[in-house]
Design a protein around this motif. Structure first.
Motif, PDB file in Angstrom:
ATOM      1  N   ASP A 123      -7.680   0.449   0.003  1.00  0.00           N
ATOM      2  CA  ASP A 123      -8.734   1.449   0.170  1.00  0.00           C
ATOM      3  C   ASP A 123      -9.154   1.530   1.640  1.00  0.00           C
ATOM      4  N   ALA A 124      -9.435   0.359   2.222  1.00  0.00           N
ATOM      5  CA  ALA A 124      -9.894   0.310   3.610  1.00  0.00           C
ATOM      6  C   ALA A 124      -8.808   0.778   4.573  1.00  0.00           C
ATOM      7  N   LEU A 125      -7.570   0.397   4.306  1.00  0.00           N
ATOM      8  CA  LEU A 125      -6.467   0.770   5.183  1.00  0.00           C
ATOM      9  C   LEU A 125      -6.249   2.281   5.180  1.00  0.00           C
ATOM     10  N   ILE A 126      -6.267   2.878   4.011  1.00  0.00           N
ATOM     11  CA  ILE A 126      -6.051   4.327   3.909  1.00  0.00           C
ATOM     12  C   ILE A 126      -7.131   5.090   4.671  1.00  0.00           C
ATOM     13  N   GLU A 127      -8.384   4.681   4.516  1.00  0.00           N
ATOM     14  CA  GLU A 127      -9.468   5.383   5.205  1.00  0.00           C
ATOM     15  C   GLU A 127      -9.355   5.208   6.719  1.00  0.00           C
ATOM     16  N   HIS A 128      -8.973   4.022   7.164  1.00  0.00           N
ATOM     17  CA  HIS A 128      -8.780   3.794   8.600  1.00  0.00           C
ATOM     18  C   HIS A 128      -7.697   4.717   9.148  1.00  0.00           C
ATOM     19  N   LEU A 129      -6.580   4.815   8.441  1.00  0.00           N
ATOM     20  CA  LEU A 129      -5.467   5.632   8.919  1.00  0.00           C
ATOM     21  C   LEU A 129      -5.815   7.116   8.905  1.00  0.00           C
ATOM     22  N   GLU A 130      -6.522   7.550   7.896  1.00  0.00           N
ATOM     23  CA  GLU A 130      -6.935   8.951   7.863  1.00  0.00           C
ATOM     24  C   GLU A 130      -7.892   9.264   9.006  1.00  0.00           C
ATOM     25  N   GLU A 131      -8.801   8.341   9.299  1.00  0.00           N
ATOM     26  CA  GLU A 131      -9.717   8.515  10.426  1.00  0.00           C
ATOM     27  C   GLU A 131      -8.966   8.614  11.742  1.00  0.00           C
ATOM     28  N   SER A 132      -7.810   7.972  11.824  1.00  0.00           N
ATOM     29  CA  SER A 132      -7.016   7.945  13.049  1.00  0.00           C
ATOM     30  C   SER A 132      -6.047   9.112  13.152  1.00  0.00           C
ATOM     31  N   GLY A 133      -6.083  10.035  12.200  1.00  0.00           N
ATOM     32  CA  GLY A 133      -5.250  11.224  12.270  1.00  0.00           C
ATOM     33  C   GLY A 133      -3.934  11.149  11.530  1.00  0.00           C
ATOM     34  N   PHE A 134      -3.706  10.067  10.776  1.00  0.00           N
ATOM     35  CA  PHE A 134      -2.478   9.941   9.992  1.00  0.00           C
ATOM     36  C   PHE A 134      -2.687  10.497   8.579  1.00  0.00           C
ATOM     37  N   GLU A 135      -1.569  10.725   7.908  1.00  0.00           N
ATOM     38  CA  GLU A 135      -1.591  11.138   6.507  1.00  0.00           C
ATOM     39  C   GLU A 135      -0.809  10.096   5.710  1.00  0.00           C
ATOM     40  N   PRO A 136      -1.436   8.959   5.420  1.00  0.00           N
ATOM     41  CA  PRO A 136      -0.708   7.828   4.830  1.00  0.00           C
ATOM     42  C   PRO A 136      -0.301   8.061   3.381  1.00  0.00           C
ATOM     43  N   VAL A 137       0.910   7.631   3.069  1.00  0.00           N
ATOM     44  CA  VAL A 137       1.405   7.620   1.693  1.00  0.00           C
ATOM     45  C   VAL A 137       1.789   6.180   1.388  1.00  0.00           C
ATOM     46  N   VAL A 138       1.028   5.547   0.487  1.00  0.00           N
ATOM     47  CA  VAL A 138       1.208   4.130   0.198  1.00  0.00           C
ATOM     48  C   VAL A 138       2.080   3.938  -1.036  1.00  0.00           C
ATOM     49  N   ASP A 139       3.065   3.083  -0.910  1.00  0.00           N
ATOM     50  CA  ASP A 139       3.893   2.668  -2.047  1.00  0.00           C
ATOM     51  C   ASP A 139       3.518   1.216  -2.332  1.00  0.00           C
ATOM     52  N   ASP A 140       2.722   0.995  -3.394  1.00  0.00           N
ATOM     53  CA  ASP A 140       2.257  -0.367  -3.655  1.00  0.00           C
ATOM     54  C   ASP A 140       3.277  -1.193  -4.427  1.00  0.00           C
ATOM     55  N   VAL A 141       4.456  -0.640  -4.659  1.00  0.00           N
ATOM     56  CA  VAL A 141       5.559  -1.417  -5.235  1.00  0.00           C
ATOM     57  C   VAL A 141       6.452  -1.954  -4.108  1.00  0.00           C
ATOM     58  N   GLN A 142       6.863  -1.051  -3.224  1.00  0.00           N
ATOM     59  CA  GLN A 142       7.677  -1.455  -2.080  1.00  0.00           C
ATOM     60  C   GLN A 142       6.831  -2.029  -0.951  1.00  0.00           C
ATOM     61  N   LEU A 143       5.513  -1.887  -1.061  1.00  0.00           N
ATOM     62  CA  LEU A 143       4.571  -2.358  -0.039  1.00  0.00           C
ATOM     63  C   LEU A 143       4.872  -1.708   1.315  1.00  0.00           C
ATOM     64  N   THR A 144       4.917  -0.386   1.296  1.00  0.00           N
ATOM     65  CA  THR A 144       5.124   0.370   2.523  1.00  0.00           C
ATOM     66  C   THR A 144       4.026   1.420   2.664  1.00  0.00           C
ATOM     67  N   VAL A 145       3.798   1.820   3.901  1.00  0.00           N
ATOM     68  CA  VAL A 145       2.896   2.930   4.201  1.00  0.00           C
ATOM     69  C   VAL A 145       3.678   3.916   5.058  1.00  0.00           C
ATOM     70  N   ASP A 146       3.935   5.097   4.506  1.00  0.00           N
ATOM     71  CA  ASP A 146       4.662   6.134   5.233  1.00  0.00           C
ATOM     72  C   ASP A 146       3.652   6.956   6.026  1.00  0.00           C
ATOM     73  N   LEU A 147       3.811   6.973   7.343  1.00  0.00           N
ATOM     74  CA  LEU A 147       2.896   7.714   8.221  1.00  0.00           C
ATOM     75  C   LEU A 147       3.589   8.918   8.852  1.00  0.00           C
ATOM     76  N   SER A 148       4.728   9.316   8.302  1.00  0.00           N
ATOM     77  CA  SER A 148       5.468  10.454   8.835  1.00  0.00           C
ATOM     78  C   SER A 148       4.815  11.770   8.388  1.00  0.00           C
ATOM     79  N   PRO A 149       4.771  12.755   9.281  1.00  0.00           N
ATOM     80  CA  PRO A 149       5.200  12.710  10.678  1.00  0.00           C
ATOM     81  C   PRO A 149       4.137  12.073  11.558  1.00  0.00           C
TER      82      PRO A 149
END
Length: 208
Positions: A123-149
Protein backbone atom coordinates in the motif's frame (compact mmCIF):
# COMPACT_ATOMS: atom_id res chain seq x y z
CA UNK A 1 2.59 2.15 -25.61
CA UNK A 2 1.10 4.45 -22.98
CA UNK A 3 2.79 7.80 -22.54
CA UNK A 4 4.87 8.35 -19.44
CA UNK A 5 3.25 10.38 -16.71
CA UNK A 6 4.71 13.66 -15.48
CA UNK A 7 7.61 13.57 -13.06
CA UNK A 8 6.07 15.10 -9.97
CA UNK A 9 6.35 15.33 -6.21
CA UNK A 10 9.32 16.42 -4.12
CA UNK A 11 11.79 14.57 -6.39
CA UNK A 12 10.63 16.24 -9.59
CA UNK A 13 13.95 17.99 -10.30
CA UNK A 14 17.34 16.54 -11.10
CA UNK A 15 18.95 18.72 -8.43
CA UNK A 16 16.84 17.03 -5.76
CA UNK A 17 17.79 13.64 -7.15
CA UNK A 18 21.45 14.66 -6.84
CA UNK A 19 20.93 15.74 -3.24
CA UNK A 20 19.12 12.52 -2.42
CA UNK A 21 21.93 10.50 -3.95
CA UNK A 22 24.45 12.31 -1.76
CA UNK A 23 22.55 11.82 1.51
CA UNK A 24 21.78 8.20 0.62
CA UNK A 25 25.46 7.42 0.07
CA UNK A 26 26.53 9.12 3.32
CA UNK A 27 24.47 10.41 6.21
CA UNK A 28 24.85 13.67 8.14
CA UNK A 29 25.81 15.92 5.27
CA UNK A 30 26.24 19.64 5.81
CA UNK A 31 24.94 22.41 3.56
CA UNK A 32 28.53 23.23 2.63
CA UNK A 33 29.25 19.66 1.52
CA UNK A 34 26.09 19.51 -0.56
CA UNK A 35 26.83 22.86 -2.20
CA UNK A 36 30.35 21.79 -3.09
CA UNK A 37 29.19 18.47 -4.54
CA UNK A 38 26.36 19.92 -6.65
CA UNK A 39 27.59 23.41 -7.49
CA UNK A 40 24.30 24.85 -6.25
CA UNK A 41 23.92 27.99 -4.15
CA UNK A 42 23.32 27.41 -0.44
CA UNK A 43 19.85 28.98 -0.56
CA UNK A 44 18.89 26.69 -3.46
CA UNK A 45 20.16 23.64 -1.57
CA UNK A 46 18.19 24.65 1.52
CA UNK A 47 15.02 25.08 -0.54
CA UNK A 48 15.40 21.67 -2.16
CA UNK A 49 16.17 20.01 1.18
CA UNK A 50 13.08 21.57 2.73
CA UNK A 51 10.92 20.06 -0.01
CA UNK A 52 12.58 16.68 0.52
CA UNK A 53 12.00 16.92 4.28
CA UNK A 54 8.35 17.81 3.68
CA UNK A 55 8.08 14.76 1.43
CA UNK A 56 9.46 12.47 4.13
CA UNK A 57 12.61 11.60 2.17
CA UNK A 58 15.23 13.49 4.21
CA UNK A 59 15.65 14.14 7.92
CA UNK A 60 17.56 16.97 9.57
CA UNK A 61 19.37 16.86 12.91
CA UNK A 62 21.35 19.41 14.86
CA UNK A 63 25.04 18.65 15.20
CA UNK A 64 26.25 17.72 18.68
CA UNK A 65 29.28 19.85 19.43
CA UNK A 66 31.78 19.50 22.25
CA UNK A 67 33.55 22.74 21.34
CA UNK A 68 32.41 26.34 21.09
CA UNK A 69 30.58 27.41 17.97
CA UNK A 70 27.16 27.31 16.46
CA UNK A 71 26.02 23.72 15.77
CA UNK A 72 25.34 22.91 12.13
CA UNK A 73 22.30 21.18 10.68
CA UNK A 74 23.10 17.70 9.33
CA UNK A 75 21.03 16.04 6.60
CA UNK A 76 20.49 12.32 6.09
CA UNK A 77 18.25 10.08 4.00
CA UNK A 78 15.09 8.85 5.70
CA UNK A 79 15.71 5.11 5.53
CA UNK A 80 12.86 3.97 7.76
CA UNK A 81 15.28 2.63 10.36
CA UNK A 82 14.83 3.62 14.01
CA UNK A 83 17.61 6.22 13.84
CA UNK A 84 16.59 7.57 10.43
CA UNK A 85 12.80 7.61 10.48
CA UNK A 86 10.77 10.57 9.28
CA UNK A 87 7.48 11.41 11.08
CA UNK A 88 6.08 12.53 7.74
CA UNK A 89 6.98 9.17 6.19
CA UNK A 90 5.34 7.37 9.14
CA UNK A 91 2.14 9.37 8.63
CA UNK A 92 2.17 8.53 4.91
CA UNK A 93 2.52 4.82 5.65
CA UNK A 94 -0.40 4.88 8.10
CA UNK A 95 -2.60 6.81 5.68
CA UNK A 96 -1.77 4.42 2.84
CA UNK A 97 -2.74 1.43 5.01
CA UNK A 98 -6.09 3.03 5.89
CA UNK A 99 -6.86 3.75 2.25
CA UNK A 100 -5.78 0.23 1.31
CA UNK A 101 -8.09 -1.29 3.92
CA UNK A 102 -10.98 0.80 2.59
CA UNK A 103 -10.28 -0.38 -0.96
CA UNK A 104 -10.14 -4.01 0.13
CA UNK A 105 -13.48 -3.69 1.91
CA UNK A 106 -15.20 -2.55 -1.28
CA UNK A 107 -13.08 -4.75 -3.58
CA UNK A 108 -12.43 -8.08 -1.81
CA UNK A 109 -10.48 -9.32 -4.84
CA UNK A 110 -7.77 -6.75 -4.08
CA UNK A 111 -6.64 -8.73 -1.03
CA UNK A 112 -3.09 -10.11 -1.26
CA UNK A 113 -2.01 -13.58 -0.09
CA UNK A 114 1.24 -12.16 1.30
CA UNK A 115 -0.15 -11.34 4.73
CA UNK A 116 -1.13 -8.19 6.57
CA UNK A 117 2.31 -6.60 7.02
CA UNK A 118 3.39 -7.19 3.42
CA UNK A 119 0.06 -5.89 2.15
CA UNK A 120 0.53 -2.66 4.09
CA UNK A 121 4.04 -2.36 2.70
CA UNK A 122 2.67 -2.59 -0.83
CA UNK A 123 0.00 0.00 0.00
CA UNK A 124 2.71 2.45 1.06
CA UNK A 125 4.96 1.60 -1.89
CA UNK A 126 2.22 2.12 -4.48
CA UNK A 127 1.27 5.51 -3.06
CA UNK A 128 4.91 6.61 -2.96
CA UNK A 129 5.43 5.63 -6.60
CA UNK A 130 2.25 7.32 -7.75
CA UNK A 131 3.30 10.49 -5.92
CA UNK A 132 6.60 10.32 -7.81
CA UNK A 133 4.91 10.21 -11.21
CA UNK A 134 5.02 6.46 -11.87
CA UNK A 135 2.13 4.17 -12.77
CA UNK A 136 3.06 1.05 -10.79
CA UNK A 137 1.68 -2.38 -11.61
CA UNK A 138 2.42 -4.81 -8.78
CA UNK A 139 2.61 -8.57 -9.25
CA UNK A 140 2.46 -9.99 -5.73
CA UNK A 141 3.16 -13.51 -7.02
CA UNK A 142 6.33 -12.74 -8.97
CA UNK A 143 7.13 -9.92 -6.50
CA UNK A 144 7.73 -7.35 -9.21
CA UNK A 145 6.69 -3.75 -9.74
CA UNK A 146 6.38 -2.71 -13.38
CA UNK A 147 7.03 1.03 -13.74
CA UNK A 148 6.98 1.11 -17.55
CA UNK A 149 6.99 3.49 -19.24
CA UNK A 150 9.56 5.18 -17.02
CA UNK A 151 8.95 8.94 -16.84
CA UNK A 152 12.73 9.43 -16.74
CA UNK A 153 13.27 7.59 -20.05
CA UNK A 154 13.69 10.83 -22.01
CA UNK A 155 16.53 11.96 -19.74
CA UNK A 156 20.23 11.58 -20.38
CA UNK A 157 21.41 7.97 -20.52
CA UNK A 158 24.41 8.73 -18.30
CA UNK A 159 22.06 9.90 -15.53
CA UNK A 160 19.95 6.76 -15.42
CA UNK A 161 22.16 4.64 -13.10
CA UNK A 162 22.02 7.31 -10.40
CA UNK A 163 18.28 7.85 -10.91
CA UNK A 164 17.65 4.13 -10.55
CA UNK A 165 19.76 3.90 -7.38
CA UNK A 166 18.00 6.89 -5.82
CA UNK A 167 14.53 5.56 -6.60
CA UNK A 168 15.46 2.09 -5.37
CA UNK A 169 16.74 3.62 -2.13
CA UNK A 170 13.53 5.59 -1.70
CA UNK A 171 11.44 2.47 -2.30
CA UNK A 172 13.46 0.54 0.27
CA UNK A 173 13.00 3.38 2.76
CA UNK A 174 9.22 3.26 2.30
CA UNK A 175 9.14 -0.52 2.71
CA UNK A 176 11.31 -0.36 5.83
CA UNK A 177 9.18 2.40 7.33
CA UNK A 178 6.03 0.34 6.73
CA UNK A 179 7.63 -2.67 8.42
CA UNK A 180 7.23 -6.16 7.03
CA UNK A 181 8.90 -8.96 5.08
CA UNK A 182 9.31 -7.23 1.70
CA UNK A 183 12.41 -5.38 0.56
CA UNK A 184 13.36 -3.73 -2.73
CA UNK A 185 16.03 -5.93 -4.28
CA UNK A 186 17.04 -4.44 -7.64
CA UNK A 187 15.99 -2.60 -10.78
CA UNK A 188 16.07 -5.05 -13.65
CA UNK A 189 18.27 -3.99 -16.54
CA UNK A 190 16.70 -3.48 -19.96
CA UNK A 191 17.90 -2.37 -23.36
CA UNK A 192 14.83 -0.14 -23.70
CA UNK A 193 15.01 3.06 -21.60
CA UNK A 194 11.23 3.14 -21.08
CA UNK A 195 11.17 -0.38 -19.60
CA UNK A 196 11.51 -0.45 -15.82
CA UNK A 197 10.79 -3.36 -13.51
CA UNK A 198 11.74 -3.49 -9.85
CA UNK A 199 12.34 -6.86 -8.23
CA UNK A 200 11.09 -7.21 -4.68
CA UNK A 201 12.18 -9.87 -2.22
CA UNK A 202 10.71 -11.65 0.79
CA UNK A 203 12.95 -12.33 3.76
CA UNK A 204 13.93 -15.99 4.11
CA UNK A 205 11.89 -16.36 7.28
CA UNK A 206 8.77 -15.00 5.60
CA UNK A 207 9.31 -17.00 2.43
CA UNK A 208 9.60 -20.16 4.48
Amino acid sequence: MASAGPICGPISTYSRVQLLHLVQTRAQRTIGELCEATGLHANTVREHLQRLIEGGYVIAATEHRTTRGRPRTLYSAATGMADASSPIARDKVSAAARRGDLLRRVMPGATSDLGRDATYQLDALIEHLEESGFEPVVDDVQLTVDLSPCPHAAGRAEDRPMLCRVHLGLMQGVLTEAGGPISADAVRTSALPADCTVQLRLTEMSAA
